[in-house]
Write a protein that holds these residues in place. Structure first.
Motif: not given
Length: 584
Positions: A525, A529-530, A532-536, A561
């Protein structure tokens, strides 16, 4: 009254003449190389007014792959024509017939020209050796068949090699008052910057003729060929890159639309870079305007579960890998139910294969209680903390670094974080303050595959003179510091293989590849965030073939994502491509 007027006028005239003389001295003697606030080189401008030239070679050194193939340029045999031909009666029909073009096209190109040009530029007509010989035997003034160096449209391993440009202030800061040609190109990034002292041009190879104000020959129609006096220069830097493999890997990276990330492929035996791909690509028009100039493979990134390999090594040596001990892998680090990864009760080996966070968070806490520095020590032993690129003394350069842009890895930033139980658990799964480069992770896999032997990573094998003689080589060198024991290496090798052969392992996708693979996945992680999505950051790092390791490979996709951008298909395709390449 009249006398006073005369004195005033004479004074004005003298002052005017004085100003004119001063201006003339300024132009001719004082500011000849940096006139006005625009730093105009008057000597260069004067020469340009009185001559026209065709640069055949800019004089800067070149990069070659491990087999001697050019990486940054190609040499083409071309027809060079000078503008003064339009004022002459020359054998245009004979030249056109020799190279297989129409007489009209050739004559029309000359009529339109204002300076010397290679016929057909920017896609010049390429001549054969017999065509070159035939044209030069005609001895037509202003008509030449020459070998000319062109930059490649697509440069392999572009971020590794780096870019060049004009920068007068940087040139002076590097080389002081050393005399260079006007507009000398210098390295601004990558190997171009690291090896700039060897690559910087001593002079250009060019065809030159002098002209009058209307562009007509000033001293007859004799064209001079000028080249640097030193026959050993420009030098060649022989990299460890395999050009064919590099192009195959670049195609694979682009096939999976990697926006930010890339691949590192190492030769385990020589511990050298066979291929290195970084995305995004360099913006040629404005290279420093975005991240394209950065080599993502030597920059720090959050590794996620790839770092569990380090924790596993420390656990083995600390006796925390008891196969009879079970960990509750249905829970998160904080003890709450893990609805996404409900693995149930797993032992150490199963936890590694399925990448259970709870197991390695608990183990990291236990290790931290014994020794707050243990994760950092094992990270150093596995070469992910600190730089791994070749470093040493050559000529008068001490501590020379091949990859000056490489960032060193880290585990903790502060003493407080090092002693905090929660932070230790997060570090145990490759989160919080842990940062490593893909190059270092590839070297960790190569270290394990070699049985624990820690070596520096080479991207350059040697520096060669223009005639092919070797100026210096970069031998295989050990990385300093402690190394893990043969017993620990053996157990790590089995753990990495279990990731692939275990029916629930995170690397089970690689079970049926033509080479047996061992490795470790990672999904970190990023805290970004893009919408609402957490970026990985998504990783897979490993080596192959398992029984007789030859290659270490890392593939990473940064800032994507959770449900997009997996690197397993990319990793698998590259393993297949390497196998096919070796069969061919």
């Amino acid at each position: 009254m009249r006398r006073k007027r005369m004195i005033v006028w004479i004074s004005i005239c003298i002052a005017g003449i004085g100003l004119l003389l001063f201006r003339l001295a300024e132009l001719q003697l004082l500011d000849t190389e940096s006139f006005s606030k625009h730093e105009i080189n008057l000597i260069e401008a004067s020469v340009k007014q009185r001559s026209q030239e065709m640069v055949v070679d800019n004089g800067r050194g070149n990069f070659l792959d491990r087999s001697g193939n050019p990486l940054s340029y190609e040499t083409s045999s071309v027809l060079v024509l000078f503008p003064f031909l339009k004022k002459m009666d020359w054998q245009v029909h004979q030249v056109a017939k020799t190279i297989g073009v129409s007489e009209y096209a050739l004559k029309n190109a000359v009529e339109k020209s204002k300076e010397p040009f290679a016929y057909g530029d920017p896609d010049p007509v390429i001549l054969t050796r017999s065509q070159m010989d035939a044209i030069n035997e005609m001895k037509i003034p202003g008509v030449f068949a020459v070998e000319r160096k062109y930059p490649l449209d697509k440069i392999p391993a572009a971020q590794l090699l780096g870019i060049i440009g004009e920068n007068e202030s940087l040139l002076k800061s590097r080389y002081g008052e050393k005399d260079f040609l006007p507009r000398t190109l210098i390295g601004l990034s990558g190997l171009e910057k690291s090896f700039d002292e060897f690559l910087v041009a001593e002079g250009k190879s060019k065809l030159v003729y002098h002209v009058d104000g209307e562009g007509a020959p000033l001293f007859g129609i004799n064209v001079k060929y000028i080249e640097p006096a030193n026959p050993f220069y420009p030098i060649n830097v022989q990299t460890s890159i395999d050009k064919d493999l590099q192009m195959i890997v670049e195609e694979a990276v682009d096939k999976y639309d990697i926006k930010k990330g890339g691949v590192v492929l190492l030769d385990i035996k020589t511990n050298s870079v066979l291929s290195m791909v970084s995305r995004p690509e360099i913006n040629k028009k404005a290279p420093f305007s975005d991240e394209g100039i950065e080599n993502m493979m030597v920059k720090q990134h959050i590794p996620g579960s790839v770092f569990k390999t380090v924790v596993a090594a420390a656990a083995i040596d600390s006796g925390l890998d008891d196969p009879n001990r079970k960990f509750d892998c249905s829970k998160k680090l904080n003890g709450e139910p893990d609805l996404k990864y409900d693995h149930g009760m797993l032992n150490f080996t199963e936890s590694f294969a399925r990448s259970c966070n709870r197991t390695f968070g608990d183990i990291a806490r236990e290790l931290q209680e014994k020794d707050p520095t243990i994760l950092e020590r094992y990270a150093e032993m596995l070469s992910v903390k600190g730089g791994v690129g070749w470093k040493g003394d050559i000529f008068h350069l001490e501590n020379f670094q091949q990859m000056q842009d490489e960032e060193e890895g880290r585990i903790f930033v502060s003493e407080d974080a090092r002693k905090d139980r929660n932070f230790s658990a997060l570090s145990g799964i490759g989160q919080h303050e842990v940062r490593v480069s893909p190059l270092a992770v590839a070297n960790m896999m190569a270290t394990i595959a070699r049985g624990g032997e820690k070596d520096m990573v080479r991207s350059v094998l040697s520096i060669q003179y223009q005639n092919g003689a070797e100026m210096t080589e970069f031998p295989k060198e050990k990385l300093k510091g402690d190394r893990i024991s043969p017993y620990t290496v053996m157990k790590l090798q089995k753990l990495l293989r279990e990731v692939v052969v275990n029916e629930h392992g995170t690397g089970r996708w690689f079970k049926d590849l033509p080479y047996a693979v061992a490795g470790k996945s990672g999904t970190a992680e990023t805290g970004i965030y893009d919408g609402k999505k957490q970026l990985h950051n998504k990783w897979f790092a490993g080596y192959f073939p398992y029984q007789n390791p030859k290659y270490a490979l890392v593939a990473v996709n940064l800032g994507v994502p959770d449900d997009e951008g997996g690197v397993n298909p990319l990793f698998a395709d590259i393993v297949k491509a390497v196998y096919d390449y070796n069969q061919e």
